[in-house]
Motif scaffolding. Structure first.
Motif, PDB file in Angstrom:
ATOM      1  N   THR A  40       0.859  -1.190   0.000  1.00 23.06           N
ATOM      2  CA  THR A  40       0.000   0.000   0.000  1.00 23.06           C
ATOM      3  C   THR A  40       0.886   1.226   0.000  1.00 23.06           C
ATOM      4  O   THR A  40       1.695   1.384   0.923  1.00 23.06           O
ATOM      5  N   PRO A  41       0.793   2.086  -1.026  1.00 27.38           N
ATOM      6  CA  PRO A  41       1.566   3.328  -0.979  1.00 27.38           C
ATOM      7  C   PRO A  41       1.266   4.092   0.313  1.00 27.38           C
ATOM      8  O   PRO A  41       0.126   4.075   0.793  1.00 27.38           O
ATOM      9  N   PRO A  42       2.271   4.758   0.896  1.00 31.57           N
ATOM     10  CA  PRO A  42       2.114   5.340   2.228  1.00 31.57           C
ATOM     11  C   PRO A  42       1.215   6.571   2.324  1.00 31.57           C
ATOM     12  O   PRO A  42       0.883   6.983   3.429  1.00 31.57           O
ATOM     13  N   THR A  43       0.812   7.167   1.219  1.00 34.67           N
ATOM     14  CA  THR A  43      -0.040   8.349   1.286  1.00 34.67           C
ATOM     15  C   THR A  43      -1.377   8.095   0.609  1.00 34.67           C
ATOM     16  O   THR A  43      -1.502   7.218  -0.248  1.00 34.67           O
ATOM     17  N   LEU A  44      -2.375   8.887   0.983  1.00 35.63           N
ATOM     18  CA  LEU A  44      -3.711   8.783   0.394  1.00 35.63           C
ATOM     19  C   LEU A  44      -3.768   9.579  -0.896  1.00 35.63           C
ATOM     20  O   LEU A  44      -3.047  10.559  -1.072  1.00 35.63           O
ATOM     21  N   PHE A  45      -4.647   9.190  -1.796  1.00 34.13           N
ATOM     22  CA  PHE A  45      -4.863   9.977  -3.010  1.00 34.13           C
ATOM     23  C   PHE A  45      -6.284  10.504  -3.025  1.00 34.13           C
ATOM     24  O   PHE A  45      -7.158   9.991  -2.330  1.00 34.13           O
ATOM     25  N   GLN A  46      -6.534  11.576  -3.814  1.00 34.05           N
ATOM     26  CA  GLN A  46      -7.825  12.250  -3.808  1.00 34.05           C
ATOM     27  C   GLN A  46      -8.665  12.033  -5.055  1.00 34.05           C
ATOM     28  O   GLN A  46      -9.872  12.161  -5.017  1.00 34.05           O
ATOM     29  N   SER A  47      -8.055  11.732  -6.174  1.00 28.22           N
ATOM     30  CA  SER A  47      -8.792  11.662  -7.428  1.00 28.22           C
ATOM     31  C   SER A  47      -9.637  10.392  -7.516  1.00 28.22           C
ATOM     32  O   SER A  47      -9.156   9.302  -7.204  1.00 28.22           O
ATOM     33  N   ILE A  88     -13.908  -0.555  -1.159  1.00 25.51           N
ATOM     34  CA  ILE A  88     -15.033  -0.111  -1.983  1.00 25.51           C
ATOM     35  C   ILE A  88     -14.933  -0.572  -3.431  1.00 25.51           C
ATOM     36  O   ILE A  88     -15.904  -0.489  -4.167  1.00 25.51           O
ATOM     37  N   LYS A  89     -13.747  -1.054  -3.828  1.00 24.53           N
ATOM     38  CA  LYS A  89     -13.607  -1.538  -5.203  1.00 24.53           C
ATOM     39  C   LYS A  89     -12.437  -2.512  -5.254  1.00 24.53           C
ATOM     40  O   LYS A  89     -11.399  -2.283  -4.662  1.00 24.53           O
ATOM     41  N   VAL A  90     -12.645  -3.609  -5.973  1.00 19.25           N
ATOM     42  CA  VAL A  90     -11.617  -4.625  -6.172  1.00 19.25           C
ATOM     43  C   VAL A  90     -11.546  -4.897  -7.668  1.00 19.25           C
ATOM     44  O   VAL A  90     -12.569  -4.920  -8.355  1.00 19.25           O
ATOM     45  N   GLY A  91     -10.357  -5.093  -8.163  1.00 18.69           N
ATOM     46  CA  GLY A  91     -10.221  -5.397  -9.583  1.00 18.69           C
ATOM     47  C   GLY A  91      -8.873  -6.015  -9.892  1.00 18.69           C
ATOM     48  O   GLY A  91      -8.040  -6.206  -9.004  1.00 18.69           O
ATOM     49  N   LYS A  92      -8.655  -6.313 -11.148  1.00 21.18           N
ATOM     50  CA  LYS A  92      -7.405  -6.909 -11.609  1.00 21.18           C
ATOM     51  C   LYS A  92      -6.656  -5.895 -12.466  1.00 21.18           C
ATOM     52  O   LYS A  92      -7.258  -5.022 -13.088  1.00 21.18           O
ATOM     53  N   PHE A  93      -5.346  -6.041 -12.491  1.00 20.85           N
ATOM     54  CA  PHE A  93      -4.537  -5.272 -13.431  1.00 20.85           C
ATOM     55  C   PHE A  93      -3.653  -6.252 -14.189  1.00 20.85           C
ATOM     56  O   PHE A  93      -3.333  -7.337 -13.705  1.00 20.85           O
ATOM     57  N   TYR A  94      -3.313  -5.869 -15.413  1.00 18.12           N
ATOM     58  CA  TYR A  94      -2.656  -6.791 -16.336  1.00 18.12           C
ATOM     59  C   TYR A  94      -1.293  -6.258 -16.757  1.00 18.12           C
ATOM     60  O   TYR A  94      -1.068  -5.041 -16.769  1.00 18.12           O
ATOM     61  N   LEU A  95      -0.397  -7.173 -17.107  1.00 11.50           N
ATOM     62  CA  LEU A  95       0.960  -6.813 -17.509  1.00 11.50           C
ATOM     63  C   LEU A  95       0.957  -5.961 -18.771  1.00 11.50           C
ATOM     64  O   LEU A  95       0.193  -6.213 -19.708  1.00 11.50           O
ATOM     65  N   ASN A  96       1.816  -4.952 -18.778  1.00 16.74           N
ATOM     66  CA  ASN A  96       2.054  -4.101 -19.947  1.00 16.74           C
ATOM     67  C   ASN A  96       0.787  -3.459 -20.489  1.00 16.74           C
ATOM     68  O   ASN A  96       0.634  -3.276 -21.689  1.00 16.74           O
ATOM     69  N   GLN A  97      -0.132  -3.133 -19.607  1.00 14.78           N
ATOM     70  CA  GLN A  97      -1.412  -2.546 -20.021  1.00 14.78           C
ATOM     71  C   GLN A  97      -1.849  -1.525 -18.978  1.00 14.78           C
ATOM     72  O   GLN A  97      -1.968  -1.853 -17.807  1.00 14.78           O
ATOM     73  N   ALA A  98      -2.077  -0.306 -19.400  1.00 14.39           N
ATOM     74  CA  ALA A  98      -2.572   0.724 -18.477  1.00 14.39           C
ATOM     75  C   ALA A  98      -4.056   0.498 -18.224  1.00 14.39           C
ATOM     76  O   ALA A  98      -4.822   0.275 -19.161  1.00 14.39           O
ATOM     77  N   GLU A  99      -4.438   0.530 -16.964  1.00 16.23           N
ATOM     78  CA  GLU A  99      -5.835   0.340 -16.560  1.00 16.23           C
ATOM     79  C   GLU A  99      -6.346   1.651 -15.980  1.00 16.23           C
ATOM     80  O   GLU A  99      -5.766   2.162 -15.020  1.00 16.23           O
ATOM     81  N   ILE A 100      -7.423   2.202 -16.531  1.00 19.54           N
ATOM     82  CA  ILE A 100      -8.072   3.370 -15.938  1.00 19.54           C
ATOM     83  C   ILE A 100      -9.156   2.853 -15.009  1.00 19.54           C
ATOM     84  O   ILE A 100     -10.000   2.060 -15.405  1.00 19.54           O
ATOM     85  N   ILE A 101      -9.093   3.304 -13.761  1.00 21.37           N
ATOM     86  CA  ILE A 101     -10.004   2.827 -12.730  1.00 21.37           C
ATOM     87  C   ILE A 101     -10.860   3.988 -12.253  1.00 21.37           C
ATOM     88  O   ILE A 101     -10.335   5.005 -11.802  1.00 21.37           O
ATOM     89  N   MET A 102     -12.171   3.837 -12.374  1.00 19.05           N
ATOM     90  CA  MET A 102     -13.128   4.838 -11.902  1.00 19.05           C
ATOM     91  C   MET A 102     -13.601   4.417 -10.514  1.00 19.05           C
ATOM     92  O   MET A 102     -14.083   3.302 -10.340  1.00 19.05           O
ATOM     93  N   ILE A 103     -13.472   5.321  -9.558  1.00 18.89           N
ATOM     94  CA  ILE A 103     -13.813   5.024  -8.166  1.00 18.89           C
ATOM     95  C   ILE A 103     -15.058   5.808  -7.797  1.00 18.89           C
ATOM     96  O   ILE A 103     -15.166   6.989  -8.131  1.00 18.89           O
ATOM     97  N   PRO A 104     -16.012   5.196  -7.112  1.00 17.25           N
ATOM     98  CA  PRO A 104     -17.191   5.951  -6.685  1.00 17.25           C
ATOM     99  C   PRO A 104     -16.775   7.142  -5.816  1.00 17.25           C
ATOM    100  O   PRO A 104     -15.932   6.988  -4.932  1.00 17.25           O
TER     101      PRO A 104
END
Length: 151
Positions: A40-47, A88-104
């Motif tokens: 887990t990265p040590p800081t929170l994000f806002q976006s 609040i959200k669980v998903g998969k990420f894949y090798l060599n592929q950028a994933e855009i994740i929309m969070i409620p």
């Protein structure tokens, strides 16, 4: 009603975290490893919109899965004297592929935990926050109609 995002403009993405992870070797003779621990990265994000990318330079070409992510927020519920994070959200990420994740948009701050698939020995992971325009989204329009305007 249109949804306006500008994902193609690189200036609308801010690098939040970038890390090279390595599995710990348990037995050098047998070439055995512990899985890369959850991180887990040590800081929170806002976006409420993020982008995740991963790469394993040693992966065979038929490997696809990089791992799973768990997006969490603090829901304020006290359990056993502490306030645990709520997934609040669980998903998969894949090798060599950028994933855009929309969070409620349920919280001003989020955290993310990455669980790398156990067979990877090395992994490069990067995460960006979307900082571009999103003032005309469907969620914001619904909030305005329901009387919950966002600034």
């Amino acid at each position: 009603m249109t949804v306006k995002y500008d994902f193609t403009n690189g200036n609308n993405w801010t690098l939040f975290w970038d890390e090279d992870l390595t599995a710990e070797q348990t037995n050098p003779v047998l070439e055995r490893y512990y899985p890369i621990p959850k991180f887990t990265p040590p800081t929170l994000f806002q976006s409420p919109i993020i982008k995740v990318w991963c790469k394993n330079p040693d992966a065979p070409s038929h490997w696809r899965l990089g791992g799973r992510y768990f997006i969490k927020m603090s829901a304020g519920t006290v359990i056993s004297g502490g306030i645990p994070e709520t997934v609040i959200k669980v998903g998969k990420f894949y090798l060599n592929q950028a994933e855009i994740i929309m969070i409620p948009p349920w919280s001003p701050n989020y955290s993310i935990t990455f669980d790398i698939a156990y067979w990877h020995r090395t992994m490069s992971l990067a995460m960006w926050e979307y900082t571009g325009p999103n003032t005309n989204t469907i969620d914001r329009k619904l909030d305005d109609l329901l009387g919950y305007p966002q600034s």
